[in-house]
Write an enzyme that holds these catalytic residues in place. Structure first.
Site, short mmCIF file in Angstrom:
data_model
loop_
_atom_site.label_atom_id
_atom_site.label_comp_id
_atom_site.label_asym_id
_atom_site.label_seq_id
_atom_site.Cartn_x
_atom_site.Cartn_y
_atom_site.Cartn_z
N MET A 11 0.84 -1.19 0.00
CA MET A 11 0.00 0.00 0.00
C MET A 11 0.88 1.24 0.00
SD MET A 11 -3.02 -1.22 2.66
CE MET A 11 -1.91 -2.11 3.77
N CYS A 16 -2.32 -1.78 -10.13
CA CYS A 16 -2.52 -0.40 -9.70
C CYS A 16 -3.08 0.45 -10.83
CB CYS A 16 -1.21 0.20 -9.20
SG CYS A 16 -1.39 1.90 -8.59
N GLY A 25 -11.47 -6.23 -0.40
CA GLY A 25 -12.65 -6.16 0.45
C GLY A 25 -12.68 -7.12 1.62
N ARG A 49 -6.34 -2.62 3.56
CA ARG A 49 -6.65 -1.52 4.47
C ARG A 49 -7.03 -1.98 5.88
NH1 ARG A 49 -11.07 0.89 0.81
NH2 ARG A 49 -10.90 -1.24 -0.02
#
Length: 334
Positions: free
Chosen positions: A14, A96, A209, A231
């Site tokens: 990330m 990306c 997700g 995340r």
């Protein structure tokens, strides 16, 4: 530990987040999870004299370097540099969607030319002493995922790639921001699971997700080789990584508590400060350590406000700890 086993659960690359300080912090919670660097372009390493971007601590192992690029010879040179530095894996970014990446003709745009990716990974593997892997999307723009993803996987397999991480969303190269591309295109987990069944010789991991360890375990139980979490591993690190060793690898050692994580970070932070670094460079990655716990808001506030002040030291971290009532109570990862 080899990356073959650690890839059962990995923390995604990330940008602006998974730097060496973040990875050291994450390693204090899980001995086994595979950690990825931020994407580093092959051009920066080969032509930009940016070898410092490869720096990492031995404590981070197992750790993988993600490269961005589309020049096969340049990627091969960067791969050789990564091997020299001691990385456990080299990964090629084919997922990306940012404008900057597109302008360099790499990232998700390479989903349109799998043969280019095949040439790149072939040359990378030819000089590598560690596994060369690929992270891709299920398609881009108007591509039909059911058609393009098998073609990409066939090409990767023919090029000698053994491990592919698939972000289970399409990427829209125009019209959506990178953030929107992580949230707006619908997830298609069933397609990725079908690819795992259709390509049994490929170690396919799923990404996108997945925000609970329970869900990661579910994907593994359904036959996926590995699960990559992004995340959620950053914003709620203890919930993902604190119980991961026991839940994913059946490690019977007592999980590291949040208090122990902080205690392990203190000498690392002290060394960083002594070398002229700032407290914020490390503690910005620690803001989510107490997510969902009493005192989490005070912890974040004290670190956010205090760590950026000139001369901020370990006293700021200690003040943040004092604001958390659960600091010395047993931890329960979600």
């Amino acid at each position: 530990m080899s990356t073959h086993n650690s890839a059962r659960l990995s923390v995604a690359p990330m940008m602006a987040w998974t730097d060496r300080h973040c990875r050291f912090f994450h390693r204090q919670m899980s001995r086994h999870a595979l950690l990825y660097t931020e994407m580093v372009t092959s051009a920066a390493l080969v032509r930009g004299d940016a070898r410092h971007l490869l720096q990492f601590s031995d404590a981070e192992h197992p750790v993988a370097l993600q490269l961005g690029g589309s020049d096969a010879d340049e990627l091969a040179q960067a791969t050789r540099m990564a091997c020299d530095e001691g990385y456990d894996e080299v990964n090629l970014n084919v997922g990306c969607p940012s404008d900057r990446v597109q302008s360099g003709t790499f990232g998700a745009v390479l989903m349109k030319t799998p043969e280019t990716v095949g040439d790149c990974v072939s040359k990378m593997a030819a000089v590598s002493t560690v596994p060369v892997t690929v992270k891709c999307r299920i398609g881009v723009d108007d591509q039909i995922p059911e058609e393009v993803l098998p073609r990409v996987l066939e090409t990767m397999q023919a090029a000698g790639v053994k491990h592919v991480i698939v972000h289970a969303r399409k990427a829209w190269l125009k019209g959506l921001s990178p953030k929107e591309n992580r949230e707006v295109p619908p997830l298609d987990y069933p397609l990725v699971h079908r690819m795992r069944a259709d390509f049994p010789e490929l170690d396919i991991a799923i990404n996108g997700g997945i925000d609970r360890l329970h869900d990661a375990k579910s994907h593994l139980m359904q036959g996926m080789y590995g699960v990559m979490i992004g995340r959620a591993a950053y914003h709620t690190p203890y919930d993902i990584l604190g119980a991961a060793d026991a839940e994913i690898w059946s490690d019977d050692r007592v999980p590291t508590s949040r208090a122990e994580v902080i205690a392990r970070m203190e000498p690392y932070i002290a060394d960083h400060l002594q070398a002229g670094g700032s407290l914020h460079q490390i503690t910005r990655h620690m803001l989510g350590l107490f997510a969902g716990q009493p005192g989490a808001r005070a912890w974040r506030r004290i670190l956010s406000e205090g760590a950026t002040r000139p001369g901020a030291g370990l006293d700021v971290l200690q003040a943040a700890c004092a604001a958390v009532p659960s600091m010395h109570q047993p931890d329960v990862a979600q």
